[in-house]
Enzyme design. Structure first.
Site, PDB file in Angstrom:
ATOM      1  N   THR A  57      22.209 -65.691  11.399  1.00  0.00           N
ATOM      2  CA  THR A  57      22.644 -65.781  12.792  1.00  0.00           C
ATOM      3  C   THR A  57      22.423 -67.180  13.345  1.00  0.00           C
ATOM      4  O   THR A  57      23.050 -67.570  14.330  1.00  0.00           O
ATOM      5  CB  THR A  57      21.908 -64.729  13.641  1.00  0.00           C
ATOM      6  OG1 THR A  57      22.046 -63.447  13.016  1.00  0.00           O
ATOM      7  CG2 THR A  57      22.484 -64.643  15.045  1.00  0.00           C
ATOM      8  N   TYR A 145      15.301 -60.974   1.784  1.00  0.00           N
ATOM      9  CA  TYR A 145      16.353 -60.507   2.695  1.00  0.00           C
ATOM     10  C   TYR A 145      17.424 -59.827   1.862  1.00  0.00           C
ATOM     11  O   TYR A 145      18.207 -60.481   1.176  1.00  0.00           O
ATOM     12  CB  TYR A 145      16.911 -61.680   3.487  1.00  0.00           C
ATOM     13  CG  TYR A 145      17.921 -61.339   4.560  1.00  0.00           C
ATOM     14  CD1 TYR A 145      18.197 -60.025   4.925  1.00  0.00           C
ATOM     15  CD2 TYR A 145      18.603 -62.346   5.227  1.00  0.00           C
ATOM     16  CE1 TYR A 145      19.119 -59.723   5.912  1.00  0.00           C
ATOM     17  CE2 TYR A 145      19.528 -62.064   6.219  1.00  0.00           C
ATOM     18  CZ  TYR A 145      19.786 -60.757   6.552  1.00  0.00           C
ATOM     19  OH  TYR A 145      20.712 -60.467   7.531  1.00  0.00           O
ATOM     20  N   LYS A 173      13.194 -57.818   4.535  1.00  0.00           N
ATOM     21  CA  LYS A 173      14.107 -57.552   5.648  1.00  0.00           C
ATOM     22  C   LYS A 173      15.249 -56.736   5.070  1.00  0.00           C
ATOM     23  O   LYS A 173      16.014 -57.219   4.236  1.00  0.00           O
ATOM     24  CB  LYS A 173      14.629 -58.841   6.272  1.00  0.00           C
ATOM     25  CG  LYS A 173      15.642 -58.591   7.396  1.00  0.00           C
ATOM     26  CD  LYS A 173      16.253 -59.883   7.936  1.00  0.00           C
ATOM     27  CE  LYS A 173      17.317 -59.573   8.984  1.00  0.00           C
ATOM     28  NZ  LYS A 173      18.002 -60.800   9.475  1.00  0.00           N
ATOM     29  N   ILE A 213      13.839 -57.450  12.650  1.00  0.00           N
ATOM     30  CA  ILE A 213      14.386 -58.801  12.772  1.00  0.00           C
ATOM     31  C   ILE A 213      15.792 -58.606  13.303  1.00  0.00           C
ATOM     32  O   ILE A 213      16.700 -58.216  12.579  1.00  0.00           O
ATOM     33  CB  ILE A 213      14.345 -59.563  11.441  1.00  0.00           C
ATOM     34  CG1 ILE A 213      12.891 -59.697  10.969  1.00  0.00           C
ATOM     35  CG2 ILE A 213      14.987 -60.946  11.599  1.00  0.00           C
ATOM     36  CD1 ILE A 213      12.735 -60.369   9.610  1.00  0.00           C
TER      37      ILE A 213
END
Length: 300
Positions: A57, A145, A173, A213
């Site tokens: 992001t 991730y 994550k 997150i």
């Protein structure tokens, strides 16, 4: 769904309520460090105890290492130790990931977020060796991730199990959303778990996740803090009510994409962080009325 005593495993390194922060840009496309510091401070004031800088992001594919490090240094200099700073350092190039991870460690990151190598579709053994090489190269806690919607290749359960034996690999994550796998790994490893998909924030808490997150947290970090607090206090109905109230933001993100939605929504609420860099576009003006309605429906 059980309630009460939300997990705190990993919180000392990765926090509990985190936002994957957008990277602000000036009108000429250069990075706006002042706006980045201001946004980080705003998110901390709203309840974030950690922030991811230069993640997906944060437009990691279209920002340079120098820009990433300068943002990290600027936020650390302004906010000090009031927030955990997680540096997004993952790429599909192991050597480049190691280089950025070391730079981020030297710049003051508390921990690292390392995404699955994308596009090249490595084998599970390739993933194991990639993450191990990165973990061997630094002295910081690492959060894997797992986001196969972007990387194509998932990190399979057995691979995560093996990686959990490395002392620096301490969290995941999870944007894969397979809750039974998450539960199994939480029971059989010492890994901390974080929701990486906002609609699943509450379900992930129920299987033992430490926190989130988030993308929508740019607009509702205080509500995410309240959601986690309600769950921790055994108030399932309250947590469910908060989760349901955030659905309009999740729909907007799904419709527009995270970077486009967040930057447009922040601007609608008086926080201009600039436009995305190509190939991501600004929101179509025809979408602004619906986005404004989504924000109002979510009470933000």
């Amino acid at each position: 769904m059980s309630t009460g005593n939300a997990a705190i495993r990993g919180a000392e390194h990765f926090g509990t309520v985190s936002v994957a922060m957008v990277t602000p840009f000036h009108k000429d496309g250069t990075i706006d460090l002042k706006a980045g510091v201001e946004l980080a401070g705003y998110l901390v004031d709203k309840g974030c105890d950690s922030l991811v800088l230069a993640g997906t992001t944060g437009e990691s594919p279209t920002t340079t290492n120098e820009e990433k490090i300068n943002l990290l240094k600027a936020v650390r200099a302004e906010l000090g130790d009031s927030v955990k700073l997680i540096a997004g350092t993952g790429t599909n190039n192991t050597a480049s990931t190691i280089e950025l991870s070391r730079l981020s460690q030297d710049a003051g990151a508390d921990s690292l977020l390392v995404v699955t190598p994308y596009y090249s579709r490595p084998s599970q053994e390739g993933l194991f060796q990639h993450f191990t090489a990165v973990a061997d190269s630094v002295d910081l806690p690492i959060c894997l991730y797992d986001i196969p919607s972007r990387s194509v290749v998932p990190i399979e359960l057995d691979t995560i199990q093996r990686l959990s034996e490395h002392e620096n690999i301490q969290a995941v994550k999870d944007a894969k959303g397979k809750l039974p796998e998450a539960l199994q790994l939480l029971q059989n490893t010492d890994l901390a778990w974080y929701s990486g998909d906002d609609p699943l924030n509450l379900p992930f808490l129920s299987v033992g996740a430490t926190g989130f997150i988030s993308v929508i947290g740019h607009l509702a970090a205080d509500r995410l803090r309240a959601l986690r607090d309600a769950y921790d206090q055994g108030d399932l109905a309250g947590a469910q009510q908060i989760a349901a109230s955030l659905a309009p933001l999740e729909r907007a993100q799904g419709r527009l994409g995270g970077v486009t939605m967040v930057k447009a929504a922040l601007k609608l609420r008086g926080k201009d962080v600039g436009a995305p860099r190509l190939p991501i576009l600004e929101v179509d003006p025809a979408e602004l009325d619906q986005l404004e309605q989504d924000l109002q429906d979510a009470g933000v």
